[in-house]
Scaffold this motif. Structure first.
Motif, short mmCIF file in Angstrom:
data_model
loop_
_atom_site.label_atom_id
_atom_site.label_comp_id
_atom_site.label_asym_id
_atom_site.label_seq_id
_atom_site.Cartn_x
_atom_site.Cartn_y
_atom_site.Cartn_z
N SER A 423 52.75 -16.49 10.01
CA SER A 423 52.04 -17.27 8.98
C SER A 423 51.77 -16.48 7.70
CB SER A 423 50.71 -17.77 9.52
OG SER A 423 50.89 -18.31 10.81
N ASP A 424 51.94 -15.15 7.76
CA ASP A 424 51.65 -14.34 6.57
C ASP A 424 52.69 -14.61 5.48
OD1 ASP A 424 51.40 -12.44 4.62
OD2 ASP A 424 51.35 -10.71 5.97
N PRO A 425 52.25 -15.24 4.38
CA PRO A 425 53.23 -15.62 3.35
C PRO A 425 53.86 -14.41 2.67
CG PRO A 425 50.99 -16.01 2.57
CD PRO A 425 50.88 -15.61 4.01
N ASP A 426 53.22 -13.24 2.76
CA ASP A 426 53.74 -12.07 2.07
C ASP A 426 54.71 -11.27 2.91
OD1 ASP A 426 52.26 -12.62 -0.16
OD2 ASP A 426 50.51 -11.52 0.60
N THR A 429 61.16 -12.89 4.77
CA THR A 429 61.81 -14.16 4.47
C THR A 429 61.73 -15.04 5.72
OG1 THR A 429 63.90 -13.33 5.33
CG2 THR A 429 63.48 -12.97 2.99
N PRO A 430 62.03 -16.34 5.58
CA PRO A 430 62.07 -17.19 6.78
C PRO A 430 62.99 -16.59 7.86
CG PRO A 430 62.22 -18.57 4.83
CD PRO A 430 62.23 -17.15 4.35
N LYS A 433 61.27 -13.91 9.84
CA LYS A 433 60.30 -14.45 10.79
C LYS A 433 61.00 -15.03 12.02
CE LYS A 433 57.11 -15.10 7.12
NZ LYS A 433 55.97 -15.71 6.53
N ASP A 462 56.49 -24.31 8.87
CA ASP A 462 55.68 -24.15 7.64
C ASP A 462 56.19 -22.97 6.81
OD1 ASP A 462 54.23 -26.27 8.48
OD2 ASP A 462 52.48 -25.12 9.16
N ALA A 463 56.74 -21.96 7.51
CA ALA A 463 57.25 -20.79 6.79
C ALA A 463 58.65 -21.06 6.24
CB ALA A 463 57.28 -19.58 7.72
#
Length: 592
Positions: A423-426, A429-430, A433, A462-463
């Protein structure tokens, strides 16, 4: 060696023969180009008398007084084009070299064209070179580059693959491996896992080697093969491993230099392509963005820095580049001094070679200057490549991924939840993850509960992740026998050292702030463990039922009982479905 021999009209090049080489043109197709380019530079080709190297299917002018060496795959369209060259009388004589063996019928097509064009006497030699593989390092090769998606993991493991397609893929792989052993001049003992694509490759390769040995007059493994003197009398072991035994490693984020370059940059056939933005100063708002220049660098065997550090953890590389830079700066005044002795200002290096060495001073300058300039070139190259890698590490937090995945794979306690990482947006890349989650999914002893899985899926969605890989791995895990006993990766995790001393000080090229200084702990990956068991004849449930083939034995006895009780001195490991630089490095460390 084989290529140089071919370029010398298929006779071994004579040492210290005075005089010019025979000037000739080299005509290759894309396959030939891919085989030659990692091994021979344009300068080396020139030294061998190659004045022009051209693609077969480009528009070529007639050069009637020059011999032409062809190096191409025996495909329909290539043969047609060669026949056309004969009819158009492009060259003085033709040396036809096929990368892989040419069929009788295609050979007849060429013969007919030669007769039709009245050019039979001009066709000097026709050779099967058996060079259908690409050597990237002294100890590493790949099958191909042009059609690599045809022999990829995906191609072999597609659920809707037909038997004929599978046969074709296996034949393609076997053809390259066969070429490899012909060039090596050795008949291997083959071991492979049962019930896998690797077993299909083993059966076919064994059959092909057998058929070749049976025809004693035409066997490729007798007489003056190049490899005859390269190996001890002992035969090498060929270990055919199926990619499915370990899918976590290829997904794993890496921490060594070569593997990182391959993972995050555009790196093919030993060449890195970088986009560099010209000028670092921030442009005023509203100004057009600076245009990016594309640069490519070759990372070769003659690059001493690369050879020394390609297996080092990244922070060590950054530190070494910095060290090299400092030692070069100390010599920079020397470069200026040498240049002024020689009366060349600025950067005109072309002038250096033009000077006559009339004084002792000049002589020493002539010899030491090119060396220093070459050193400078390598430092600049690695500064650029390492900086590009570092940008990826920082923007995607690759150090965090690497460390976290190592913990998952070695079943250590995790310091933060997987859900937080996803969930960490920083962080990453997708794709980063997804790789992380797949490693977790593959490595976990029992699959996460449906409720947890839904929660992970939502976080991945969501990512911005594509969930297709997950559904494949889910099925894969249900199918594989491995699911019962997940592959063990040892139980060591990388230990952070203190912060980098040299790189942390402000004068450094590399701003390493916030990047963890992780050191690798040596542990054998599954591929390396399998090799170790089979080379050292260790009994181990992982490899005890591996099949055993000896193409030299008269009947194909299929027992997994090795005839040979002594450990092997040489081995070749081939992963059906694709090996990777992490495994390559792991094997090198194991040998050390």
């Amino acid at each position: 060696v084989a290529l140089k021999r071919m370029l010398n009209f298929n006779v071994p090049p004579v040492k210290n023969s005075t005089g010019e080489p025979v000037w000739k043109v080299l005509i290759y197709d894309r396959f030939g180009q891919d085989i030659i380019s990692p091994l021979l530079s344009v300068k080396e080709l020139r030294d061998m008398g190659i004045t022009l190297h051209l693609l077969l299917h480009s528009d070529r002018d007639a050069i009637p007084d020059v011999p032409a060496v062809y190096f191409v795959m025996p495909t329909e369209e290539n043969i047609d084009r060669m026949c056309q060259d004969l009819r158009n009388q492009l060259y003085e004589s033709y040396y036809l070299n096929f990368i892989s063996a040419i069929s009788r019928s295609k050979l007849e097509d060429i013969a007919n064209a030669a007769i039709g064009a009245n050019a039979v006497t001009q066709v000097a030699k026709v050779f099967d070179q058996y060079l259908n593989f690409i050597t990237l390092e002294d100890d590493m090769f790949v099958l191909c580059n042009q059609n690599k998606e045809l022999v990829s993991y995906r191609a072999i493991n597609r659920p809707d693959i037909t038997d004929t397609e599978m046969e074709t893929i296996m034949d393609t792989i076997v053809d390259s491996l066969f070429c490899f052993f012909v060039t090596l001049g050795a008949i291997p003992i083959i071991r492979c896992s049962r019930g896998t694509a690797a077993e299909m490759v083993a059966v076919k390769l064994d059959k092909k080697l057998r058929e070749n040995l049976r025809d004693a007059r035409n066997s490729l493994f007798t007489g003056d093969t190049l490899g005859a003197g390269q190996f001890s009398f002992q035969r090498p072991l060929l270990v055919l491993v199926d990619r499915n035994i370990d899918l976590a490693t290829p997904l794993h984020h890496t921490w060594t230099y070569q593997a990182l370059v391959h993972d995050v940059l555009d790196f093919h056939l030993n060449r890195v392509n970088l986009e560099e933005s010209t000028g670092m100063e921030s442009s005023p708002a509203g100004a057009r963005p600076k245009k990016k220049t594309k640069k490519s660098y070759d990372l070769t065997a003659s690059d001493k820095f690369w050879q020394k550090h390609k297996g080092s953890p990244f922070p060590e590389v950054a530190e070494s580049v910095q060290q090299e830079l400092e030692s070069y700066r100390a010599q920079e005044d020397e470069v200026k001094r040498l240049k002024s002795i020689m009366g060349i200002e600025g950067e005109d290096e072309g002038a250096i070679s033009m000077l006559s060495d009339n004084t002792a001073k000049l002589t020493s300058a002539v010899s030491s200057l090119p060396e220093l300039l070459e050193k400078k070139r390598l430092i600049d190259l690695h500064t650029n490549v390492a900086t590009a890698v570092l940008e990826h590490i920082k923007s995607r937090k690759l150090d965090v991924y690497f460390e976290y995945e190592e913990k998952i794979m070695s079943k250590s306690t995790l310091d933060k939840s997987l859900l937080d990482m996803i969930s960490d947006p920083d962080a990453g890349t997708p794709e980063d993850k997804m790789r992380l989650f797949l490693i977790y999914y593959i490595s976990s002893a029992q699959a996460p509960s449906e409720i947890d899985l839904e929660q992970y899926k939502k976080a991945l969605m969501d990512a911005g992740c594509n969930l297709a890989p997950l559904s494949y791995i889910k099925q894969w895990k249900a199918f594989t026998k491995m699911a019962s006993a997940p592959t063990s990766y040892g139980n060591t995790t990388p230990k952070p050292l203190g912060l980098f001393s040299r790189v942390m000080n402000t004068g450094s090229q590399f701003v390493m702030e916030g990047v963890k200084n992780l050191v690798l702990k040596q542990q054998n990956l599954p591929v390396t463990r399998i090799l170790d068991n089979l080379m050292e004849m260790k009994s181990n449930p992982e490899t005890d039922d591996y099949r055993y083939f000896d193409p030299k034995m008269l009947r194909g006895s299929d027992s997994s009982v090795p005839r040979n009780k002594n450990p092997f001195q040489e081995a070749i490991v081939f992963v059906v479905g694709g090996g990777n630089y992490i495994e390559y490095q792991n094997l090198i460390d194991y040998i050390k």
